[in-house]
Structures are given as structure tokens and as C-alpha cells.
Design an enzyme around this catalytic site. Structure first.
Site, mmCIF file in Angstrom:
data_model
loop_
_atom_site.group_PDB
_atom_site.id
_atom_site.type_symbol
_atom_site.label_atom_id
_atom_site.label_comp_id
_atom_site.label_asym_id
_atom_site.label_seq_id
_atom_site.Cartn_x
_atom_site.Cartn_y
_atom_site.Cartn_z
ATOM 1 N N GLY B 12 7.343 -2.555 -16.308
ATOM 2 C CA GLY B 12 8.599 -2.655 -15.566
ATOM 3 C C GLY B 12 8.518 -1.942 -14.229
ATOM 4 O O GLY B 12 9.474 -1.328 -13.776
ATOM 5 N N LEU B 14 7.430 -2.700 -10.034
ATOM 6 C CA LEU B 14 7.912 -3.760 -9.147
ATOM 7 C C LEU B 14 7.445 -5.134 -9.586
ATOM 8 O O LEU B 14 8.220 -6.095 -9.581
ATOM 9 C CB LEU B 14 7.425 -3.503 -7.720
ATOM 10 C CG LEU B 14 8.334 -2.650 -6.868
ATOM 11 C CD1 LEU B 14 7.777 -2.563 -5.469
ATOM 12 C CD2 LEU B 14 9.745 -3.221 -6.842
ATOM 13 N N GLY B 16 6.461 -6.246 -12.598
ATOM 14 C CA GLY B 16 7.058 -6.677 -13.860
ATOM 15 C C GLY B 16 8.533 -7.026 -13.714
ATOM 16 O O GLY B 16 9.018 -8.011 -14.283
ATOM 17 N N HIS B 237 -7.297 7.874 -1.312
ATOM 18 C CA HIS B 237 -6.385 8.040 -0.170
ATOM 19 C C HIS B 237 -6.768 9.292 0.603
ATOM 20 O O HIS B 237 -7.074 10.315 0.006
ATOM 21 C CB HIS B 237 -4.940 8.154 -0.693
ATOM 22 C CG HIS B 237 -3.905 7.947 0.369
ATOM 23 N ND1 HIS B 237 -3.682 8.868 1.367
ATOM 24 C CD2 HIS B 237 -3.040 6.933 0.597
ATOM 25 C CE1 HIS B 237 -2.710 8.418 2.161
ATOM 26 N NE2 HIS B 237 -2.310 7.246 1.718
ATOM 27 N N ARG B 298 -7.725 3.389 5.123
ATOM 28 C CA ARG B 298 -7.887 4.558 4.261
ATOM 29 C C ARG B 298 -9.324 4.909 3.963
ATOM 30 O O ARG B 298 -9.693 6.079 3.964
ATOM 31 C CB ARG B 298 -7.138 4.302 2.972
ATOM 32 C CG ARG B 298 -5.674 4.236 3.269
ATOM 33 C CD ARG B 298 -4.869 3.839 2.086
ATOM 34 N NE ARG B 298 -3.476 3.918 2.488
ATOM 35 C CZ ARG B 298 -2.464 3.575 1.729
ATOM 36 N NH1 ARG B 298 -2.681 3.115 0.511
ATOM 37 N NH2 ARG B 298 -1.233 3.685 2.169
ATOM 38 N N HIS B 364 -6.260 6.989 -5.637
ATOM 39 C CA HIS B 364 -4.904 6.559 -5.334
ATOM 40 C C HIS B 364 -4.563 5.179 -5.884
ATOM 41 O O HIS B 364 -3.456 4.941 -6.362
ATOM 42 C CB HIS B 364 -4.747 6.557 -3.807
ATOM 43 C CG HIS B 364 -3.416 6.115 -3.318
ATOM 44 N ND1 HIS B 364 -2.263 6.779 -3.654
ATOM 45 C CD2 HIS B 364 -3.045 5.092 -2.508
ATOM 46 C CE1 HIS B 364 -1.237 6.161 -3.067
ATOM 47 N NE2 HIS B 364 -1.673 5.138 -2.386
ATOM 48 N N GLU B 424 -0.545 -4.367 -9.338
ATOM 49 C CA GLU B 424 -1.767 -3.570 -9.160
ATOM 50 C C GLU B 424 -2.808 -3.870 -10.237
ATOM 51 O O GLU B 424 -3.999 -3.677 -10.026
ATOM 52 C CB GLU B 424 -1.430 -2.071 -9.145
ATOM 53 C CG GLU B 424 -2.642 -1.219 -8.785
ATOM 54 C CD GLU B 424 -2.330 0.249 -8.542
ATOM 55 O OE1 GLU B 424 -1.153 0.587 -8.277
ATOM 56 O OE2 GLU B 424 -3.269 1.063 -8.614
ATOM 57 N N LEU B 440 3.090 -2.908 -2.448
ATOM 58 C CA LEU B 440 4.432 -3.277 -2.900
ATOM 59 C C LEU B 440 4.647 -4.758 -2.652
ATOM 60 O O LEU B 440 5.237 -5.472 -3.463
ATOM 61 C CB LEU B 440 5.482 -2.454 -2.138
ATOM 62 C CG LEU B 440 5.386 -0.939 -2.326
ATOM 63 C CD1 LEU B 440 6.424 -0.220 -1.471
ATOM 64 C CD2 LEU B 440 5.579 -0.569 -3.791
HETATM 65 C C1 LIG Z 1 2.126 8.152 -4.406
HETATM 66 C C2 LIG Z 1 1.986 6.691 -4.112
HETATM 67 C C3 LIG Z 1 2.542 6.155 -2.965
HETATM 68 C C4 LIG Z 1 2.432 4.791 -2.684
HETATM 69 N N1 LIG Z 1 3.008 4.300 -1.547
HETATM 70 C C5 LIG Z 1 2.914 2.968 -1.289
HETATM 71 C C6 LIG Z 1 3.544 2.414 -0.140
HETATM 72 O O1 LIG Z 1 4.157 3.103 0.651
HETATM 73 N N2 LIG Z 1 3.446 1.083 0.057
HETATM 74 C C7 LIG Z 1 2.785 0.268 -0.796
HETATM 75 O O2 LIG Z 1 2.756 -0.928 -0.574
HETATM 76 N N3 LIG Z 1 2.196 0.768 -1.906
HETATM 77 C C8 LIG Z 1 2.244 2.101 -2.172
HETATM 78 N N4 LIG Z 1 1.626 2.598 -3.297
HETATM 79 C C9 LIG Z 1 1.034 1.683 -4.282
HETATM 80 C C10 LIG Z 1 2.115 1.055 -5.142
HETATM 81 O O3 LIG Z 1 3.123 1.989 -5.389
HETATM 82 C C11 LIG Z 1 1.607 0.567 -6.483
HETATM 83 O O4 LIG Z 1 0.455 -0.169 -6.323
HETATM 84 C C12 LIG Z 1 2.649 -0.309 -7.153
HETATM 85 O O5 LIG Z 1 3.863 0.371 -7.245
HETATM 86 C C13 LIG Z 1 2.221 -0.778 -8.515
HETATM 87 O O6 LIG Z 1 3.284 -1.467 -9.119
HETATM 88 P P1 LIG Z 1 3.121 -2.274 -10.451
HETATM 89 O O7 LIG Z 1 4.380 -3.006 -10.666
HETATM 90 O O8 LIG Z 1 1.867 -3.065 -10.418
HETATM 91 O O9 LIG Z 1 2.904 -1.180 -11.576
HETATM 92 P P2 LIG Z 1 3.667 0.197 -11.904
HETATM 93 O O10 LIG Z 1 4.790 0.474 -11.010
HETATM 94 O O11 LIG Z 1 2.591 1.209 -12.042
HETATM 95 O O12 LIG Z 1 4.290 -0.095 -13.306
HETATM 96 C C14 LIG Z 1 3.531 -0.220 -14.463
HETATM 97 C C15 LIG Z 1 4.452 -0.509 -15.602
HETATM 98 O O13 LIG Z 1 3.691 -0.826 -16.742
HETATM 99 C C16 LIG Z 1 4.128 -0.088 -17.836
HETATM 100 N N5 LIG Z 1 2.988 0.107 -18.732
HETATM 101 C C17 LIG Z 1 1.768 0.593 -18.439
HETATM 102 N N6 LIG Z 1 1.001 0.596 -19.540
HETATM 103 C C18 LIG Z 1 1.747 0.081 -20.537
HETATM 104 C C19 LIG Z 1 1.526 -0.184 -21.911
HETATM 105 N N7 LIG Z 1 0.364 0.070 -22.498
HETATM 106 N N8 LIG Z 1 2.537 -0.706 -22.642
HETATM 107 C C20 LIG Z 1 3.748 -0.970 -22.070
HETATM 108 N N9 LIG Z 1 3.999 -0.750 -20.780
HETATM 109 C C21 LIG Z 1 3.016 -0.230 -20.021
HETATM 110 C C22 LIG Z 1 4.703 1.164 -17.273
HETATM 111 O O14 LIG Z 1 5.643 1.714 -18.162
HETATM 112 C C23 LIG Z 1 5.349 0.644 -16.007
HETATM 113 O O15 LIG Z 1 6.626 0.138 -16.291
HETATM 114 C C24 LIG Z 1 1.716 3.969 -3.571
HETATM 115 C C25 LIG Z 1 1.149 4.502 -4.717
HETATM 116 C C26 LIG Z 1 1.248 5.861 -4.975
HETATM 117 C C27 LIG Z 1 0.554 6.428 -6.169
#
Ligand SMILES: Cc1cc2nc3c(=O)[nH]c(=O)nc-3n(C[C@H](O)[C@H](O)[C@H](O)COP(=O)(O)OP(=O)(O)OC[C@H]3O[C@@H](n4cnc5c(N)ncnc54)[C@H](O)[C@@H]3O)c2cc1C
Ligand code: SF4
Ligand code: SF4
Ligand code: FES
Lengths: 273, 656
Positions: B12, B14, B16, B237, B298, B364, B424, B440
Site C-alpha cells: 500500500g 504509492l 499499490g 544516495h 546520484r 537508498h 520500486e 514516485l
Molecule cells: C528517504 C527517501 C526519500 C525519497 N525521496 C524521493 C523523492 O523525492 N522523489 C522520488 O521520486 N522518489 C523518492 N524516493 C523513492 C521512493 O520514495 C520509493 O521508491 C517509492 O516510494 C516506492 O514506493 P512503492 O509503492 O513501490 O513501495 P513502498 O512505498 O515501499 O510500499 C511498499 C508496500 O508494500 C508493503 N509490503 C512490503 N512487504 C510486504 C509483505 N511481505 N507483505 C505485505 N505487504 C508488504 C508495505 O507494507 C508497503 O505498504 C525516496 C526514497 C527514500 C528512502
């Protein structure tokens, strides 16, 4: 204020010291609570999380009794997800931003960790805050968009308005404001949530969405909710909430603004407007 | 229940949430699983912003096509190109949608969305909400999901952990998951499963990631037969604050808004930064990269900082750290960066408005991830591939719908039909290095654009004839039994509460794994060190097989959950190390001291790792990429040779 001395004028902490951490533990819902003590060596830039990580890897009490690792909730470790909230030395706050050097700078200093008391304990320091998310549904905390189709930009917005909304929107549902509020009480029975006090957190969210051009479409429904049982009138104006909010959200302003809006809304309703 | 078709979304963040909203909107029932309440997902950490072409940049010569071009160049030509083109084309629409959802984007005085500069671009094309953009975006999607939840279209399973995908008849038909409170393990049926479980920073111990970013979910799919692409591409990073529990990011926006990186020209200079005059400061990024300066991508900034500290011994006060200086910026800029400045103040105890921050690189982001496929759109320029020149108009026919074929069920699906990977956790879009503020975007693009692909798979393909709801119970029961047996094996190691000796302590194994991966598989890599890493991983696996657990509780047993994840992290680490070893070149984030040059002929290919369940080993294959739009060129960002002594030396690779 409930915060520790500000980081900038922090007294130099002893290096190579150990501290005593007292944890209020509970094995699960309905189980009795008990205190356990742990002696924990403090490393550079330690916080409550690194202390709990140490205990998880070395679950032995200060008295040498083997025990189980302490359970707690955490996520971002940078005070932006709200997960790790607990009561530290009697005050509610995030544990990830709680630096040991500020709280226990000397050898043998004692720190106490307790779960929040306004939410049912799942185990040890981990509590169930689903009621907060439920309350977001009660106040319809969303913008009712038409759908994800490509319909062009949203409404233009003056920077002042954006700033106001931004601050309100940084609320991370941590629950500090509810833990500190005398009017918000523990309610384990989900069926009673719809009538129980919403608390500062949800009232602020109602204001946030009423301040958005499209979000306003649901303003009446939100005000109906705030005028009803558990609404804004349950607030006793103790102002504890605003003092503990880690995001410095002007909660009392939000409550006052919603209080006024509810009054106006009531008058309009009365006259059938 | 409503519709007989259900879609499972795991994660859940962005990606998801965007997928959940898109699929629910199309009328299919969604079951959404997350280890944490979705509003607390790791996406909440993102700070700096989200990229998209916009009117202001457009009038200065920028275009969606250039955004695409920058992303390919930034990723050192490893990404398949058509999907990136489509993502860049959709970016402005995604910003518009977020705007309509009420994201409080910063505004100009006229009320338009404000923009900031970010790494790898000379145009302002990054939209932002203070310095907590990810939080604001995640909340907007969380709110829309809650709306569908209250209408009964989305069912949330929060505090549930995904354990295994259920594959039957050559397609994914559900998952096994565990309630992290009651510890109940059960199967859920679905006609499609979307993995959106984020990155794997915890494999490296300390990283900028949240504590749930173990990569275990992806590693489980991998062990179940899903391929994993470019595992070696891990982004370090350049600017993070080291801490006892994690490293905390100082967003690239700090540099985008004018922050400067420097060290004293004299190694070991012990003076306070304020006492060091301008002429005795070495702004090494600005001197080496006159065009991009502090906003080089980076991987480049990271290697330069690493080189200054580790190779040249010029780190501030003799430690591995450099200054990131914002103290010269006006109050209005500090205000825009408040979110991150607060973090520094809180955790480092100094005020960056007055004192330069001290930072060092940290793991990162994972460009690599679950292997996914796509179907090209109609854009296929007749003219020969060419390096796009900055500021020229986009080629005709590159508008939305032309990069990837909208709605095709094969977009972002893994090699297992019905099992998708978004955000990601997949390996698409970012190649060998991700540009800031593009993550994002890729998460939202996957959810919103490829969400339709999921819907079409369910409605028009295999599931429409044989819905998972109608399949025999046996396969689901068997999958649950297997997971129960795995859990029992770990729980049976409990001999009693109390400390466990380090050799078989899962926390110690996890820590050693992180230390080893950080030492061998981050900024610089070499054949010898990677081989050493592989044997270390083998010994950690042996120790893991003999592990001891300290908690036997059948309720909310966090040590058990962590321990199980360590086993999966070890498998993923193996794939990362193998990819790093086999890629005998340097490209983007992957830098080999023994092969410092890029080798397009041999390695402009995806490394695809496959797990063999019988031998429990990892195999690697090379796969051709789609590079049909932009011709690879040297990626130098106009670097010059300079030394700390001051004067720029001879130009190296000028003009490319
Ligand atoms: C500090 C930081 C700053 C950042 N700043 C930027 C930025 O400014 N701009 C940009 O574009 N990107 C940025 N990024 C990168 C970006 O934030 C991430 O790549 C992105 O948010 C990943 O989103 P996601 O939806 O793929 O996964 P996530 O947001 O990591 O969500 C993963 C989800 O999966 C769930 N999950 C994981 N494993 C399991 C499991 N086994 N069973 C059930 N659920 C599970 C978790 O509960 C969570 O809900 C940054 C990253 C970091 C660390
Ligand atoms: S002002 Fe109202 S909401 Fe805030 S603490 Fe007091 S009673 Fe609670
Ligand atoms: S209003 Fe403040 S204290 Fe209350 S939940 Fe939100 S962030 Fe926490
Ligand atoms: S762990 Fe996210 S606020 Fe502390």
C-alpha cells in the site's frame, strides 16, 4: 511543552555508558501488564529504536532473567510515518526521534517506555490505532474527484491557502493528540466508535478538506458529523492536543474554526438554507 | 462479494494504492494487503518531489521527450526505452490528477504549481509539496482508497504479511498471507496479483529505507519462479546522515535549491566551517562538473564523495563525511526545505540554516527488481536512432499511447501470467541509475497506466473463463500447509526465552549480512571482493539453517517475522552479488574497479536471475534490451579533471 531540552543546547553525554530501560510489557489483549528492566549499552547517536533493537537481539533483563524480545511498532525512523508513538518517561512522543543522549545522558540513567493508553494494546508497546483511520471515514477525509481520467489540472490556489493546507496535511496519524486529550478515552468496542469523540486529529482533517475547492463539496456532510455525537462539542478545550503534536499543527485553531462552522451550519439548517 | 472476480494488491505504498484505485474504479473488487497501515508505507518518506514536463519548462524548450531522454541517459542506457517514453508522456497528466486529488503542491504567487531543479536536468521540472512530497502524495492516494473502502470496493488487510504467490495452471491465482497479530496463515484467491512491495534497503543493513523494506516479498516470488532483473543495480544516495538505527536522507532538493557540497582544501583541517574562507574550500562537484555542478546524478555524486573521503582522505575532520552547505541560502528557501531541515536538526543536533550539514552516501533505492515485460506502442520513428539534443522539439508521433500499448495485459507482468510487479519492486524504467524524483512517478504510472492491464487480463484472458473463485480447494490448502510447515521449522528452534549466541542469532546474522553487502556491493566493487562476499553469504546461509529463536509466542511474534525475512534476504543478496560479479563493466550505479569502462557490446543487456528450487541456487542470463529510440553515448555530464589544488586540469571527454 513536553519535548526534551532542545538538541542545540544538549549537555555532552557520557560515552561508553549503559542505561536502564524500564518497559511496560503485556503479552496480548486481556493479559496482565508487568514491568521489565533492561541494561542497555548506548552507542553513538542511539535512539529509542536502536535501544529496542538491542533488546530484541539480547532479550535478557537487567536481573539476568531470560525473556522474550519486546514488541513495538515502527516504520520510517525519521518521524514522518507516525508508527512508533509511545509514552516515554510519562510523555507521549515518537520513539524514533527520541535521542538517548537527551533523555539519559549519564551512566545508569533510567528511561521508561509504555504503550499509549487510549488504544487497545496488541502486545507490549504496540497498540491498535484503527479507530483513527475509522474516524477519517466518519469525516470523509478525501476530495471527491470524478475519477482518474485525464481531466486537466486541479483548482489554482493562492500560496497562503496552500501553506495552511500543507501544515494541516502533514498529520501522520500518530495519535499523540488523542493520548493527551482528556476527552478522548479508550474504546475497545468498534461498534461504539461512531458515537465516540473524534478527537483533534479527525477534526483537523475535516477542516483540511473543507479548505479545498473540490473537497468543499462534502463540507455539509462533514459538518453534520462534527455537529453530532462525538463531534466538535465534545472538546473540553483543554488544549493538551496542540502541545504534543509533533508536526506543530494548529489543532486548537482547527477545532475553533470547525466549532464556528458547525454553529453557522446549524443556524443555516434551522432556517432551511 | 459483488463481482466474482477479485484482484489482490500486495503493498500500500504509492504504487499499490494507485493500482487499487485504478482497478476498483474499473469495477473489480480489490483486496489490499500491507504489513503496515497503508498510510504508513515507506512512500511517506519521499521528500524532494516528482518530475513531469510542465508549461514553463516547455516554453524554454523542454518536452516530455527530453524527460524521457534524460531518464535513459541518467540510467546509463540500461532501461528498455519504450516504457520510459510512455511514462514521461504521462507524467503531466499524473501531476494534474494529483492536483485534483488535493495534494498541496507548492504554489507561485499567481497560484500555479511551483517547480524546483533536480539532479540530471538543466530544467525545472520537479513538482513538490514542501520537503515531504512523498507523504503528501501517499496521503492523497490513501484518501482515495479510503473512499473506495467506505463504498465496499476495496477491502484492506493491514498488518498482514504476504508469504507466497499461488501458481496453478501456469498462472497466479492467489496468495498465502499471515496476520501479524493472530499469526493465522491463510490463502486468498485472486484472478490477478499485483506485487507493489517496494525496495530492499534492509539487505544492506542501514539504509534510508523504512524498517519494512526487506525485499522479502520479492525474494519469495523469486523463489517461486518469478525472475529478478538487474539485481546489481542498487542506488547509493550521496547525501545521508549516518545514525545508530538507520541512515537518514537529506534530499537532493537541498542541492536543487542551491545547496553546495564541499570539503576543506587541506586534508585534516580541523577548523569550524564558518572559519574556513571561501578560497580554502573545495567545491569539488562544481569544479569537476561546471554545467551540472551539485546536481549531477546520484551515482556520480556518490562516487566523487566516496573518492574524496576514502581514497583521498579529505573527509571533513578526518572522518568519512563532507559538508552539504545551505547556510548561504535565504530564509524563503529554508522554508521550502523545512521538512528535511527539521530532520537534520532533530537527529544531528545542529541547525543547517547556520551550520553546514555533514553527510555521507548511503544505500537508498533498488533500480533492479522483479523482471517485467511490456508491449510497445506504435511509436517507431522511421529516422535512425539519434541522441536527442537538449531543447529541440519532440519527434512527431511521440505522444501518449505511443510508448507502451495502453491496456495490454502484458504490461508490467512478470514471467508468471497474472502476477504483476509495480513500483520500486520491478526493474523497469530506471536502468542503471534512477534520477531523483522519477521514482514516485514510476510508482504512480505503474498503478494508473498498468492498472488497466490488470483489469483487461482479468476480464478478457484466462481468468474470464476460469475464475480463481471456482478452482478446486486443494491447491490453496497445500500452499497454506507449506507455509505452516516453514513457520513451524523456525518456531521449533526456540529452546526458551533469553539471549541466543551470536553464531545462530537471527539478528546477528541479519546485521552481518548488512555489513557484508555494504562493504562488498555498494559504491565500489571488484571481482576479488565479490567472490569473498559470495562465500560469506554461503556461510551465513549455513548459520541461518541452524538458527535459534528466542520467542515462541503464537501471537504478534515480531522476532519470528523478522527471522523469516532474513532467510529471504539472504537469497536476494545472492542474486545481487551474482549480478555484480557477472557484470564485468561499469555502468551507472555499478562501478567495478577492475572494469572501469562501460562495455555496450557485451553488457548493454539486462541481467536476469532465475532461482532453481531443486538446487536452491541462482542462475544468471543476459537479455537484449529495447534501445530502439536513443543511441547510447558516453555519459559524462561534461566532467572536467580538477584537483583540490584549484585550477581545472585538462578537459576529459569534453563535449559529450
Ligand atoms: C528517504 C527517501 C526519500 C525519497 N525521496 C524521493 C523523492 O523525492 N522523489 C522520488 O521520486 N522518489 C523518492 N524516493 C523513492 C521512493 O520514495 C520509493 O521508491 C517509492 O516510494 C516506492 O514506493 P512503492 O509503492 O513501490 O513501495 P513502498 O512505498 O515501499 O510500499 C511498499 C508496500 O508494500 C508493503 N509490503 C512490503 N512487504 C510486504 C509483505 N511481505 N507483505 C505485505 N505487504 C508488504 C508495505 O507494507 C508497503 O505498504 C525516496 C526514497 C527514500 C528512502
Ligand atoms: S482541546 Fe479538545 S481535542 Fe484538544 S486536548 Fe483538549 S479536549 Fe482534547
Ligand atoms: S494532529 Fe498531530 S498529534 Fe494528532 S495525530 Fe496528527 S500529527 Fe499526531
Ligand atoms: S518510525 Fe515513523 S515516526 Fe517514528
Amino acid at each position: 511543552m513536553t519535548t526534551a531540552p532542545s538538541a542545540a543546547n544538549r549537555a555532552p553525554a557520557q560515552t561508553g555508558r549503559s542505561i536502564l530501560v524500564r518497559v511496560l510489557r503485556c503479552d496480548g489483549p486481556g493479559k496482565p501488564s508487568r514491568w521489565e528492566e533492561f541494561k542497555v549499552p548506548v552507542e553513538k547517536s542511539a535512539n529509542v529504536i536502536s535501544v529496542l533493537q538491542y533488546i530484541a537481539a539480547n532479550p535478557v533483563t537487567a536481573q539476568g532473567q531470560p525473556t522474550t524480545p519486546v514488541v513495538w511498532d515502527s516504520g520510517c525512523l525519521e518521524e514522518v510515518c507516525g508508527a512508533c508513538t509511545m509514552v516515554i518517561n510519562g510523555k507521549v512522543r515518537q520513539s524514533c526521534s527520541c535521542l538517548i543522549d537527551e533523555y539519559a545522558p549519564r551512566e545508569g540513567d533510567v528511561m521508561t517506555l509504555e504503550p499509549m493508553s487510549k488504544f487497545p494494546v496488541i502486545r507490549d508497546l504496540w497498540v491498535d490505532r484503527s479507530r483513527m483511520f475509522h474516524n477519517l471515514k466518519r469525516v470523509k477525509a478525501w476530495v471527491p474527484i470524478d475519477g482518474t481520467h485525464n481531466l486537466g489540472a486541479g483548482p489554482r490556489e493562492a500560496p497562503g491557502n496552500q501553506e495552511q493546507r500543507y501544515v494541516m496535511s502533514t498529520c501522520m496519524a500518530c495519535g499523540c493528540c488523542l493520548e493527551a486529550c482528556p476527552q478522548f478515552t479508550l474504546e475497545g468496542d468498534e461498534k461504539k466508535w461512531d458515537e465516540a469523540f473524534l478527537g483533534a486529529h479527525a477534526i483537523n482533517q475535516a477542516r483540511l478538506f473543507n479548505a479545498h475547492e473540490t473537497g468543499k463539496a462534502l463540507a455539509r456532510e462533514r459538518l453534520d458529523q462534527l455537529a453530532g455525537p462525538g463531534g466538535v462539542n465534545d472538546c473540553g478545550n483543554a488544549q493538551n492536543c496542540v502541545k504534543v503534536c509533533p508536526k506543530k499543527i494548529p489543532l486548537t485553531e482547527s477545532i475553533a474554526a470547525m466549532g464556528r462552522a458547525v454553529t453557522v451550519h446549524g443556524i443555516k439548517r434551522f432556517f432551511g438554507l | 462479494m459483488g463481482s466474482e472476480h477479485r484482484v489482490i494488491v500486495v503493498g500500500g505504498g504509492l504504487a499499490g494504492l494507485a493500482a487499487s484505485v485504478r482497478v476498483a474504479e474499473a469495477g473489480l473488487a480489490v483486496d489490499l494487503f500491507s504489513m503496515v497501515p497503508v498510510r504508513r508505507s515507506h512512500s511517506v518518506c519521499a521528500q524532494g518531489g516528482i518530475n513531469a514536463c510542465n508549461e514553463v519548462a516547455r516554453q524554454q524548450g523542454y518536452s516530455e521527450y527530453e524527460h524521457f531522454d534524460e531518464t535513459i541517459y541518467g540510467g546509463d542506457f540500461l532501461a528498455d526505452q519504450h516504457p520510459v517514453l510512455e511514462m514521461a508522456n504521462w507524467a503531466p497528466r499524473i501531476i494534474d490528477l494529483l492536483d485534483r486529488m488535493g495534494v498541496p503542491f507548492n504554489r507561485t504567487s499567481e497560484g500555479y504549481r511551483d517547480l524546483r531543479l533536480f539532479g540530471g536536468s538543466l530544467f525545472k521540472r520537479t513538482h513538490f509539496a514542501g520537503a515531504t512530497t512523498g507523504q503528501q502524495l501517499l496521503y492523497a492516494l490513501d484518501e482515495q482508497t479510503r473512499r473506495y473502502e467506505s463504498e465496499g470496493k476495496v477491502t484492506k488487510y493491514e498488518f498482514w504479511e504476504f508469504l507466497w504467490p499461488i501458481v496453478e495452471g501456469g498462472r497466479c491465482v492467489g496468495i498465502v498471507a499471515q496476520d501479524l497479530r493472530t499469526m493465522q496463515i491463510r490463502a486468498f484467491r485472486a484472478d490477478a496479483v499485483v506485487m507493489a512491495t517496494g525496495g530492499c534497503g534492509l539487505v544492506f543493513g542501514k539504509s534510508t529505507n523504512s524498517v519494512i523494506c526487506t525485499g522479502a516479498a520479492a525474494a519469495r516470488c523469486y523463489q517461486a519462479g518469478a525472475w529478478y532483473g538487474n539485481p546489481e543495480m542498487i542506488q547509493v544516495h550521496p547525501t545521508a546522515i549516518p545514525g545508530a538505527d538507520k541512515t537518514r536522507l537529506m534530499s537532493e532538493s537541498a542541492r536543487g535549491e542551491g545547496g553546495r557540497v564541499w570539503v576543506p582544501r587541506k586534508a585534516g583541517d580541523k577548523r569550524r566551517p564558518k572559519d574556513i574562507p571561501e578560497s580554502e574550500r573545495f567545491y569539488f562537484l562544481e569544479e569537476k562538473y561546471p554545467a551540472y555542478g551539485n546536481i549531477v546524478p546520484r551515482d556520480i555524486a556518490t562516487r566523487e564523495i566516496f573518492d574524496i573521503c576514502v581514497n583521498q582522505g579529505m573527509g571533513v575532520w578526518g572522518e568519512n563525511q563532507v559538508f552539504l552547505d545551505l547556510s548561504h541560502l535565504p530564509a524563503s528557501t529554508h522554508h521550502k526545505l523545512e521538512g528535511i531541515l527539521e530532520i537534520y536538526k532533530k537527529f544531528a543536533g545542529e541547525d543547517p540554516q547556520h551550520e553546514p550539514m555533514r553527510i555521507f552516501p548511503s544505500v537508498h533505492y533498488s533500480m533492479g527488481g522483479m523482471w517485467t515485460t511490456f508491449v510497445k506502442g506504435s511509436y517507431n520513428p522511421a529516422q535512425a536512432r539519434a541522441k536527442h539534443k537538449s531543447g529541440t522539439a519532440a519527434p512527431i508521433g511521440a505522444e501518449p499511447g505511443q510508448g507502451m500499448l495502453a491496456g495490454d495485459p502484458r504490461n508490467m507482468v512478470t514471467n508468471i501470467p497474472g502476477l504483476y510487479a509495480f513500483g520500486e519492486v520491478n526493474f523497469a524504467y530506471h536502468g542503471a541509475n534512477r534520477l531523483g524524483a522519477n521514482a514516485l512517478l514510476s510508482c504512480l504510472f505503474d498503478g494508473l497506466f498498468c492498472g488497466l492491464s490488470v483489469v483487461n487480463w482479468v476480464r478478457n484472458e484466462a481468468p474470464s473463463k476460469a475464475p480463481a473463485a471456482k478452482m478446486a480447494q486443494g491447491v490453496f490448502d497445500a500452499a497454506v500447509a507449506r507455509e505452516q510447515a516453514k513457520a513451524k521449522r523456525i518456531l521449533d528452534t526456540v529452546t526458551g526465552p533469553g539471549a541466543v549466541e551470536a553464531a545462530v542469532n537471527p539478528y546477528a546474522i541479519g546485521k552481518e549480512l548488512g555489513d557484508e553487502m555494504t562493504a562488498a556491493c555498494t559504491v565500489v566493487r571488484s571481482e576479488a571482493r565479490l567472490k569473498q562476499c559470495q562465500s560469506k553469504l554461503a556461510s551465513l546461509r549455513e548459520r541461518y539453517a541452524k538458527l535459534r529463536l528466542a520467542d515462541s509466542a503464537g501471537w504478534t511474534n515480531q522476532s519470528f517475522t523478522y527471522t523469516r525475512a532474513v532467510g529471504d534476504m539472504l537469497i536476494l543478496a545472492e542474486a545481487i552479488a551474482l549480478g555484480a560479479l557477472e557484470r564485468r563493466e561499469s555502468r551507472g550505479a555499478h562501478y567495478r574497479t577492475d572494469f572501469p569502462e562501460r562495455n555496450d557490446e557485451k553488457f548493454m543487456k539486462s541481467s536476469v536471475t532465475k532461482f532453481d528450487p531443486a538446487s536452491r541456487t541462482t542462475r544468471l542470463e543476459w537479455q537484449e534490451i529495447d534501445a530502439s529510440l536513443i543511441l547510447p553515448t558516453a555519459r559524462t555530464y561534461g566532467k572536467k579533471d580538477v584537483s583540490a589544488a584549484g585550477k581545472p586540469a585538462a578537459m576529459a571527454g569534453a563535449g559529450v
